[in-house]
Design a protein around this motif. Structure first.
Motif, short mmCIF file in Angstrom:
data_model
loop_
_atom_site.label_atom_id
_atom_site.label_comp_id
_atom_site.label_asym_id
_atom_site.label_seq_id
_atom_site.Cartn_x
_atom_site.Cartn_y
_atom_site.Cartn_z
N SER A 144 10.76 -6.60 -27.14
CA SER A 144 10.16 -6.65 -25.82
C SER A 144 10.59 -5.37 -25.13
N ILE A 145 9.62 -4.61 -24.66
CA ILE A 145 9.93 -3.30 -24.11
C ILE A 145 9.46 -3.17 -22.67
N ARG A 146 10.19 -2.32 -21.96
CA ARG A 146 9.83 -1.99 -20.59
C ARG A 146 10.19 -0.52 -20.41
N LEU A 147 9.16 0.33 -20.43
CA LEU A 147 9.39 1.76 -20.25
C LEU A 147 8.14 2.44 -19.74
N SER A 148 8.34 3.66 -19.26
CA SER A 148 7.22 4.45 -18.77
C SER A 148 7.51 5.92 -19.02
N ALA B 30 2.85 2.99 -18.60
CA ALA B 30 3.98 2.07 -18.58
C ALA B 30 3.68 0.89 -19.48
N LEU B 31 4.72 0.43 -20.19
CA LEU B 31 4.62 -0.75 -21.02
C LEU B 31 5.64 -1.76 -20.55
N ALA C 11 2.38 3.88 -34.38
CA ALA C 11 1.77 3.07 -33.34
C ALA C 11 2.49 1.74 -33.16
N ALA C 12 2.49 1.29 -31.93
CA ALA C 12 3.00 -0.04 -31.59
C ALA C 12 1.84 -0.81 -30.97
N MET C 13 1.58 -1.98 -31.48
CA MET C 13 0.49 -2.79 -30.94
C MET C 13 1.04 -3.71 -29.85
N VAL C 14 0.39 -3.67 -28.70
CA VAL C 14 0.75 -4.53 -27.58
C VAL C 14 -0.50 -5.18 -27.02
N ALA D 196 0.06 -5.68 -21.24
CA ALA D 196 1.38 -5.04 -21.21
C ALA D 196 1.29 -3.56 -20.82
N LEU D 197 0.09 -3.03 -20.73
CA LEU D 197 -0.12 -1.61 -20.50
C LEU D 197 -0.63 -1.34 -19.09
N GLN D 198 -0.02 -0.35 -18.44
CA GLN D 198 -0.50 0.11 -17.13
C GLN D 198 -0.64 1.62 -17.18
#
Length: 145
Positions: free
Chosen positions: A7-11, A22-23, A49-52, A56-58
């Motif tokens: 689970s990721i949270r970054l920009s 941002a994810l 690649a990472a599939m989300v 989850a994408l902004q």
């Protein structure tokens, strides 16, 4: 992390600073792709690649896209900053609710990325050194239901 989903949270910002991405969410899959289209899009032997899920994408800033018809018949739309061309993500008609994030966009903030398999290994170039992970000639086979 094997066997679990990150689970990721970054920009981060693109190379020219006009577009941010941002994810915030679960990573559904992590892969390397050696198809000819990914080689052209990245200018090297593979894409990471990472599939989300799309939620989850902004994004913020100018984004353009280019669509191609893949050998599988699917339409792949690659999205990039319209100012500098930095790759952002791709969308496949095979899975329109997900986004294939260009992992390199996040620079040094990629310690969460652990590719699990290589797609389109039939197009792999020997000079492109890849980790010892499962390779699939095209897409992985899905188990019978």
């Amino acid at each position: 992390m094997r066997g679990t989903r990150a689970s990721i949270r970054l920009s981060a910002l693109c190379a020219c600073g006009q577009t941010s991405m941002a994810l915030d969410g679960e990573v559904l899959s992590m892969l390397l792709c050696t198809c000819l289209d990914c080689q052209k899009a990245t200018g090297t032997g593979h894409s990471a690649a990472a599939m989300v899920h799309e939620s989850a994408l902004q994004l913020s800033g100018p984004v353009r896209s280019h669509a191609v018809t893949a050998a599988s018949g699917a339409t792949l739309s690659r999205h990039f900053c319209s100012g500098c061309g930095t790759p952002l993500f791709a969308v496949s008609s095979r899975s329109p609710q997900t986004r294939l994030i260009a992992v390199g966009f996040f620079g040094a903030e990629t310690d969460w990325f652990e590719p699990r398999h290589v797609l389109f290994a039939r197009s792999h170039n020997d000079w492109d050194v890849l980790p010892p992970i499962p390779r699939h000639a095209t897409y992985p086979e899905r188990p019978e239901r």
